[in-house]
Scaffold this active site. Sequence first.
Site, mmCIF file in Angstrom:
data_model
loop_
_atom_site.group_PDB
_atom_site.id
_atom_site.type_symbol
_atom_site.label_atom_id
_atom_site.label_comp_id
_atom_site.label_asym_id
_atom_site.label_seq_id
_atom_site.Cartn_x
_atom_site.Cartn_y
_atom_site.Cartn_z
ATOM 1 N N HIS A 101 10.846 -5.621 -3.635
ATOM 2 C CA HIS A 101 9.907 -5.925 -4.727
ATOM 3 C C HIS A 101 9.797 -4.729 -5.660
ATOM 4 C CE1 HIS A 101 7.443 -3.585 -1.956
ATOM 5 N NE2 HIS A 101 6.605 -3.358 -2.958
ATOM 6 N N ASP A 103 6.670 -2.893 -7.897
ATOM 7 C CA ASP A 103 5.209 -2.965 -7.850
ATOM 8 C C ASP A 103 4.627 -3.582 -9.126
ATOM 9 O OD1 ASP A 103 5.252 -1.774 -5.361
ATOM 10 O OD2 ASP A 103 4.952 0.250 -6.145
ATOM 11 N N HIS A 260 12.134 -1.909 -4.249
ATOM 12 C CA HIS A 260 12.119 -1.189 -2.978
ATOM 13 C C HIS A 260 11.675 -2.086 -1.843
ATOM 14 C CE1 HIS A 260 8.112 -0.633 -4.811
ATOM 15 N NE2 HIS A 260 7.648 -0.550 -3.585
ATOM 16 N N ARG A 275 -1.030 5.755 -2.236
ATOM 17 C CA ARG A 275 -0.184 5.383 -3.382
ATOM 18 C C ARG A 275 -0.992 5.428 -4.665
ATOM 19 N NH1 ARG A 275 2.406 -0.552 -3.965
ATOM 20 N NH2 ARG A 275 0.636 -0.885 -5.354
HETATM 21 C C1 SIN Z 1 4.979 -0.164 -1.432
HETATM 22 O O1 SIN Z 1 5.604 -1.198 -1.399
HETATM 23 O O2 SIN Z 1 4.464 0.260 -2.450
HETATM 24 C C2 SIN Z 1 4.860 0.646 -0.162
HETATM 25 C C3 SIN Z 1 6.167 1.254 0.193
HETATM 26 C C4 SIN Z 1 6.140 1.973 1.502
HETATM 27 O O3 SIN Z 1 5.134 1.948 2.203
HETATM 28 O O4 SIN Z 1 7.151 2.595 1.830
#
Ligand code: SIN
Length: 293
Positions: A101, A103, A260, A275
């Site tokens: 995905h 973000d 990612h 994050r």
């Molecule tokens: C996310 O998808 O923003 C989290 C990625 C992660 O925890 O590695």
Amino acid sequence: MTYQHITVKPMAGAIGAEIFGADLSQPLAPEILDEIHQAHLDHLVVVFRDQDLTPDAHKAFARNFGGCHINDFFPTVEGHPDVQLVAKNPEDTRNVGHVWHTDVSYVAKPPLGSMLYALEVPESGGDTMFASMYASYAALSDGMKELLEGLNAVHSATQSFGVNATGPEMQAKNKSMKFKYSENAEQDAVHPVIRTHRETGRKGLYVNRSFTKRFEGMTPEESAPLLQFLYDHMARPEFTCRVRWEKGTLTFWDNRCTHHNALNDYQGQRRVMHRVTVLDDKEAWPALTESAA
Ligand code: SIN
């Protein structure tokens, strides 16, 4: 590109670099920020090791690139509504983001990037895979590029954060995934399938498994076969890099040209990250503008 103030070590052929020589807990000199900005544009995902960041310092670094996004759905760090908590406890079976995905593609103006900072990591596992949407676009045939050029896609948060996705059953099983349902989950955003990066002018394939529902003007069923082809194509190993986290690692990725996938291969262990999602609200890069003036 040669760098005078930082060391940039590429991690893979298409995407990713480690950056050395910057202490992100301190205000950074404009020439260092300029080079970090350039490395981010060149490598799409940049990784900083051994950082010691409070939520305030994390946000201060993010604000060099844009404002901090407030997420409607994620749990947040107490006192910091703009710092999302991405956590998995030993008893949880699911983790956040274990599907390719990008973000927040479900809003009209998607964010510039995300900065994920590792506070607690499993002994092994819990890596994050990243893939370049520039590379997957470039590898398509001319015929496919032409077909996609005229298409828009509808993105939505419903599948991930809608009532059915975040209901009591899922939350009971996965206590650390305290997603909040909001009516904003039901809103759609429409984006071109081939999106041009505002700063680099490069084209990338802007669809993703989590949030893209269908092509505009088509049903989900009509859209599914081509979307499925694109998702498989976009995850080809040669378009990817893999970040192995250590406590104190901060990874900053460009949401405009990457997707990612957070691997869920560390059952029974704990992983805790903060994050900050950076808005794409800076019209010009200040240091470059100043030096050009
Ligand atoms: C996310 O998808 O923003 C989290 C990625 C992660 O925890 O590695």
